[in-house]
Design a protein around this motif. Structure first.
Motif, mmCIF file in Angstrom:
data_model
loop_
_atom_site.group_PDB
_atom_site.id
_atom_site.type_symbol
_atom_site.label_atom_id
_atom_site.label_comp_id
_atom_site.label_asym_id
_atom_site.label_seq_id
_atom_site.Cartn_x
_atom_site.Cartn_y
_atom_site.Cartn_z
ATOM 1 N N SER A 115 0.812 -1.254 0.188
ATOM 2 C CA SER A 115 -0.182 0.150 0.151
ATOM 3 C C SER A 115 0.948 1.233 0.030
ATOM 4 C CB SER A 115 -0.742 -0.010 1.137
ATOM 5 O OG SER A 115 -0.015 0.244 2.382
ATOM 6 N N LEU A 116 0.245 2.438 -0.350
ATOM 7 C CA LEU A 116 0.972 3.642 -0.221
ATOM 8 C C LEU A 116 1.375 3.964 1.312
ATOM 9 C CD1 LEU A 116 1.925 6.065 -1.743
ATOM 10 C CD2 LEU A 116 -0.471 7.134 -1.630
ATOM 11 N N ASP A 117 0.578 3.586 2.135
ATOM 12 C CA ASP A 117 1.109 3.849 3.450
ATOM 13 C C ASP A 117 2.498 2.713 3.989
ATOM 14 O OD1 ASP A 117 -0.883 5.590 4.188
ATOM 15 O OD2 ASP A 117 -2.405 4.061 5.166
ATOM 16 N N ASP A 118 2.328 1.735 3.216
ATOM 17 C CA ASP A 118 3.671 0.736 3.634
ATOM 18 C C ASP A 118 4.674 1.385 2.728
ATOM 19 O OD1 ASP A 118 1.825 -1.100 5.002
ATOM 20 O OD2 ASP A 118 1.533 -2.487 3.311
ATOM 21 N N TYR A 119 4.555 1.942 1.787
ATOM 22 C CA TYR A 119 5.701 2.400 0.835
ATOM 23 C C TYR A 119 6.062 3.527 1.868
ATOM 24 C CZ TYR A 119 8.106 4.325 -3.114
ATOM 25 O OH TYR A 119 8.973 4.867 -3.721
ATOM 26 N N GLU A 120 5.285 4.472 2.212
ATOM 27 C CA GLU A 120 5.751 5.583 3.066
ATOM 28 C C GLU A 120 6.610 5.083 4.150
ATOM 29 O OE1 GLU A 120 3.748 9.901 4.908
ATOM 30 O OE2 GLU A 120 2.521 8.135 4.469
ATOM 31 N N VAL A 121 6.118 4.309 5.101
ATOM 32 C CA VAL A 121 6.990 3.705 5.962
ATOM 33 C C VAL A 121 8.114 3.342 5.576
ATOM 34 C CG1 VAL A 121 7.028 2.040 7.921
ATOM 35 C CG2 VAL A 121 4.843 3.181 7.506
ATOM 36 N N LEU A 122 8.332 2.575 4.788
ATOM 37 C CA LEU A 122 9.497 1.991 4.172
ATOM 38 C C LEU A 122 10.540 3.187 3.825
ATOM 39 C CD1 LEU A 122 8.584 -1.145 2.057
ATOM 40 C CD2 LEU A 122 9.324 -1.115 4.260
ATOM 41 N N VAL A 123 10.141 4.226 2.862
ATOM 42 C CA VAL A 123 10.935 5.282 2.419
ATOM 43 C C VAL A 123 11.332 5.970 3.614
ATOM 44 C CG1 VAL A 123 10.631 7.565 1.572
ATOM 45 C CG2 VAL A 123 9.751 5.497 0.251
ATOM 46 N N HIS A 124 10.497 6.402 4.901
ATOM 47 C CA HIS A 124 11.199 6.903 5.860
ATOM 48 C C HIS A 124 12.300 6.040 6.590
ATOM 49 C CE1 HIS A 124 8.687 10.651 6.382
ATOM 50 N NE2 HIS A 124 7.590 9.782 6.298
ATOM 51 N N LEU A 125 12.114 4.949 6.741
ATOM 52 C CA LEU A 125 13.063 3.995 7.034
ATOM 53 C C LEU A 125 14.406 4.072 6.228
ATOM 54 C CD1 LEU A 125 11.099 0.901 8.502
ATOM 55 C CD2 LEU A 125 11.868 2.808 9.899
ATOM 56 N N SER A 126 14.197 3.833 5.077
ATOM 57 C CA SER A 126 15.373 3.834 4.075
ATOM 58 C C SER A 126 15.970 5.120 4.337
ATOM 59 C CB SER A 126 14.925 3.636 2.847
ATOM 60 O OG SER A 126 14.160 4.611 2.013
ATOM 61 N N GLU A 127 15.533 6.549 4.257
ATOM 62 C CA GLU A 127 16.409 7.575 4.562
ATOM 63 C C GLU A 127 16.884 7.980 5.865
ATOM 64 O OE1 GLU A 127 13.505 9.929 1.282
ATOM 65 O OE2 GLU A 127 13.027 10.190 3.307
ATOM 66 N N ALA A 128 16.482 7.021 7.019
ATOM 67 C CA ALA A 128 17.045 7.336 8.341
ATOM 68 C C ALA A 128 18.440 6.755 8.599
ATOM 69 C CB ALA A 128 16.114 6.732 9.217
ATOM 70 N N PRO A 129 19.317 7.312 9.348
ATOM 71 C CA PRO A 129 20.288 6.788 9.701
ATOM 72 C C PRO A 129 20.325 5.321 10.125
ATOM 73 C CG PRO A 129 20.351 9.231 10.722
ATOM 74 C CD PRO A 129 18.905 8.722 10.300
ATOM 75 N N ASP A 130 21.096 4.325 9.546
ATOM 76 C CA ASP A 130 20.970 2.937 9.988
ATOM 77 C C ASP A 130 19.626 2.238 9.574
ATOM 78 O OD1 ASP A 130 23.820 2.899 10.896
ATOM 79 O OD2 ASP A 130 22.842 3.629 13.013
ATOM 80 N N GLN A 131 18.765 2.946 8.923
ATOM 81 C CA GLN A 131 17.618 2.662 8.424
ATOM 82 C C GLN A 131 16.789 2.194 9.663
ATOM 83 O OE1 GLN A 131 18.808 -0.490 5.345
ATOM 84 N NE2 GLN A 131 18.586 1.237 3.848
ATOM 85 N N ARG A 132 16.574 3.025 10.403
ATOM 86 C CA ARG A 132 15.854 2.675 11.710
ATOM 87 C C ARG A 132 15.370 3.961 12.330
ATOM 88 N NH1 ARG A 132 18.323 -0.266 15.899
ATOM 89 N NH2 ARG A 132 19.499 -1.315 14.328
ATOM 90 N N VAL A 133 14.204 4.090 12.845
ATOM 91 C CA VAL A 133 13.528 5.170 13.307
ATOM 92 C C VAL A 133 12.699 4.591 14.621
ATOM 93 C CG1 VAL A 133 11.898 7.153 13.067
ATOM 94 C CG2 VAL A 133 13.313 6.320 11.254
ATOM 95 N N ARG A 134 12.736 5.406 15.644
ATOM 96 C CA ARG A 134 12.103 5.201 16.887
ATOM 97 C C ARG A 134 10.415 5.214 16.539
ATOM 98 N NH1 ARG A 134 14.578 6.256 22.595
ATOM 99 N NH2 ARG A 134 12.450 6.008 23.104
ATOM 100 N N MET A 135 9.630 4.394 17.062
ATOM 101 C CA MET A 135 8.419 4.301 16.734
ATOM 102 C C MET A 135 7.717 5.598 16.836
ATOM 103 S SD MET A 135 7.508 1.354 15.437
ATOM 104 C CE MET A 135 5.730 0.932 15.881
ATOM 105 N N SER A 136 7.711 6.229 18.298
ATOM 106 C CA SER A 136 7.279 7.386 18.538
ATOM 107 C C SER A 136 7.621 8.452 17.366
ATOM 108 C CB SER A 136 7.681 7.980 19.916
ATOM 109 O OG SER A 136 9.068 7.828 19.993
ATOM 110 N N GLU A 137 8.830 8.492 17.040
ATOM 111 C CA GLU A 137 9.139 9.547 16.097
ATOM 112 C C GLU A 137 8.693 9.002 14.889
ATOM 113 O OE1 GLU A 137 13.117 10.901 13.684
ATOM 114 O OE2 GLU A 137 13.529 9.917 15.767
ATOM 115 N N LEU A 138 8.559 8.004 14.395
ATOM 116 C CA LEU A 138 7.978 7.763 12.951
ATOM 117 C C LEU A 138 6.190 8.068 13.168
ATOM 118 C CD1 LEU A 138 8.384 6.145 10.382
ATOM 119 C CD2 LEU A 138 8.093 4.048 11.706
ATOM 120 N N SER A 139 5.760 7.690 14.174
ATOM 121 C CA SER A 139 4.442 8.195 14.458
ATOM 122 C C SER A 139 3.963 9.431 14.126
ATOM 123 C CB SER A 139 4.034 7.856 15.843
ATOM 124 O OG SER A 139 2.650 8.383 15.989
#
Length: 152
Positions: free
Chosen positions: A40-64
């Motif tokens: 889904s577009l929502d899934d894609y958006e999550v994957l993009v945010h993670l891919s752009e983050a250092p070490d491809q990781r984001v805290r759940m609260s920040e991702l929210s």
């Protein structure tokens, strides 16, 4: 109680056009991503945010906050991505309450596969219908709206 600040005809036209365009483009892009890449577009958006983050990781609260999702909605989305092997959850070493969302190798692969089709669809359903000279003005307006809609 004060009188409502009613919209004039031009403001109403803008508001309705914004809703129709936002809903229509988002729905079309979501359908195309699901059809061509199974996400889904929502899934894609999550994957993009993670891919752009250092070490491809984001805290759940920040991702929210980044996605403007409630924590429970994000948690459900991450659960589905974990089930599909696209994301992992990791406990935060420095904060026992914190959890990281981490992009997996499979998540990177799915994103790389989906990106070319998705970018072409974005061009077809958004940029091909916007005069290039309007892009800076629209970008500024939408950034201002996005900023105003973020939780303080």
């Amino acid at each position: 109680m004060s009188e409502p600040r009613w919209l004039n005809d031009e403001e109403m036209r803008l508001f309705r056009s914004f809703l129709a365009a936002s809903s229509g483009v988002t729905s079309r892009l979501d359908t195309l991503l699901k059809t061509t890449n199974g996400i889904s577009l929502d899934d894609y958006e999550v994957l993009v945010h993670l891919s752009e983050a250092p070490d491809q990781r984001v805290r759940m609260s920040e991702l929210s906050d980044l996605l403007l999702h409630s924590r429970s909605r994000l948690s459900q989305r991450i659960d589905r991505l974990v089930e599909r092997g696209l994301v992992e959850r990791e406990k935060c070493d420095s904060d026992a309450r914190g959890t990281w969302a981490v992009l997996t190798t499979e998540g990177v692969s799915r994103l790389r596969t989906a990106a070319p089709d998705h970018v072409e669809h974005v061009r077809q359903h958004l940029f091909d219908h916007v005069d290039p000279s309007d892009i800076p003005v629209l970008t500024k307006a939408l950034e201002d709206l996005a900023s105003a809609s973020r939780p303080s």
